[in-house]
Design an enzyme around this catalytic site. Structure first.
Site, mmCIF file in Angstrom:
data_model
loop_
_atom_site.group_PDB
_atom_site.id
_atom_site.type_symbol
_atom_site.label_atom_id
_atom_site.label_comp_id
_atom_site.label_asym_id
_atom_site.label_seq_id
_atom_site.Cartn_x
_atom_site.Cartn_y
_atom_site.Cartn_z
ATOM 1 N N CYS A 130 0.809 -1.220 0.000
ATOM 2 C CA CYS A 130 0.000 0.000 0.000
ATOM 3 C C CYS A 130 0.840 1.267 0.000
ATOM 4 O O CYS A 130 0.558 2.211 -0.759
ATOM 5 C CB CYS A 130 -0.958 -0.005 1.189
ATOM 6 S SG CYS A 130 -0.160 -0.404 2.764
ATOM 7 N N HIS A 243 -2.588 6.582 4.543
ATOM 8 C CA HIS A 243 -1.144 6.648 4.757
ATOM 9 C C HIS A 243 -0.620 7.998 4.252
ATOM 10 O O HIS A 243 -1.039 8.487 3.196
ATOM 11 C CB HIS A 243 -0.420 5.543 3.990
ATOM 12 C CG HIS A 243 -0.637 4.169 4.539
ATOM 13 N ND1 HIS A 243 -1.290 3.908 5.725
ATOM 14 C CD2 HIS A 243 -0.255 2.950 4.040
ATOM 15 C CE1 HIS A 243 -1.306 2.602 5.943
ATOM 16 N NE2 HIS A 243 -0.685 2.001 4.937
#
Length: 341
Positions: A130, A243
């Site tokens: 990711c 994130h």
């Protein structure tokens, strides 16, 4: 586009699997049938896609007969066992685990960056980590324009990257701390609420974590350039979704901050949010639930001749997992590659 495809979702009851079903619906993915697969303990559970309620079926070695595409998010060991079986049956696998990412026989793909690598797939395609995915979306236009020599990245990664139990642990710890009660850490080695842990995945012999080395090796494979140098520090932060990354880039050719803004503004999958005078910059609280990779705080690094600093934020469950997987599947269809050679 072929609307007669049969698609299997492996790990359909997990956070990413359920997000995949939502993405299929939201993007009106062309299929005739979706088969939700999971372990025996999830059999009979209900999931929905495009308004249709679907019963979860047990994942077995016979699950892929008649299936054209299988989107996996059921963990590395499950992928290692079942992805080859699926490919052997004629089903094309897009796998979200780390199991196949560095396999030379498996393309590692971010559709905005290296869709051409799908052309040589042999039945299994890997979805990158990711934190790597959002970094690649932001780096590729810069590399194409000015050739990147070195990247230094520090990540600030949400707990959802560790799964549902980590989300619940953060919720519980915050609740207990605010009520004056002691907390228990099960998912992480230390308290995550109101804390930062410079520790994602296991530590390796070189002092880096496995997560940090994933970013190093995956960047080189995706960009197809072994000369790019990458170093990373990955930190878990008390954020639920999204994130964030502080990225320092050194290029061979000079680019101004305005050059970078212009390049990224016209690149697929990117939204520029870079208006510091208005306190406008990417934040995970705004990126959560969104498909885009947000870039801001773009500025020149005044300590080197050709350097750029920027801040990159994206939803790790969307673009960092489910969305990128579905985009790979869409690209396979567009390139007429939904077949095992």
């Amino acid at each position: 586009m072929n609307k007669n495809l049969v698609v299997a979702i492996c790990g359909a009851t997990g956070a990413v699997g359920q997000e995949m079903l939502q993405v299929l619906e939201q993007r009106n993915f062309p299929y005739s049938k979706v088969i939700p697969l999971a372990s025996s303990r999830s059999v009979g559970k209900k999931v929905t896609c495009k308004g249709e309620e679907l019963s979860v079926v047990e994942l077995t070695e016979n699950s892929f007969e008649g299936v054209d595409l299988a989107l996996f998010s059921a963990g590395g060991e499950t992928s290692k066992k079942y992805a080859p079986i699926a490919a052997k049956s004629g089903c094309v696998v897009v796998d979200n685990s780390a199991a196949w990412r560095m396999d030379d026989e498996c393309p590692l793909v971010v559709p905005e960056v290296n869709p051409e690598d799908l052309d040589w797939h042999k039945g299994i395609i890997a979805n990158p980590n990711c934190s790597t995915i959002q970094l690649m979306v932001a780096l590729k236009p810069i590399h194409d324009e000015a050739r990147i020599k070195r990247v230094v990245v520090s990540t600030y990664q949400a707990v959802s990257g560790s799964g549902q139990k980590a989300i619940e642990e953060l919720e519980n710890q915050v609740r207990r701390l605010l009520s004056g009660q002691p907390v228990v850490a099960d998912v992480y080695p230390h308290q995550i609420a109101f804390n930062c842990l410079p520790h994602i995945d296991v530590f390796m012999d070189n002092g880096y974590t496995k997560e940090e080395m994933k970013m190093v090796h995956e960047t080189v494979k995706i960009m197809g350039d072994p000369t790019i140098k990458v170093t990373a520090t990955c930190v878990r932060v008390p954020v639920f979704y999204g994130h964030s990354e502080a990225v320092n880039i050194e290029t061979e050719e000079k680019l101004s901050a305005d050059d970078v803004r212009s390049l990224l503004a016209k690149s697929p999958g990117i939204i520029i949010e870079d208006y510091p005078e208005k306190n406008a910059y990417p934040m995970p609280v705004n990126a959560a639930g969104d498909d885009a990779t947000y870039v801001g705080r773009i500025r020149e690094d005044e300590t080197i001749e050709n350097g750029i600093n920027m801040w990159v934020v994206s939803d790790n469950i969307r673009k960092g997992a489910a969305l990128n997987t579905v985009q790979i599947a869409e690209t396979l269809i567009e390139r007429d590659l939904v077949r095992v050679p």
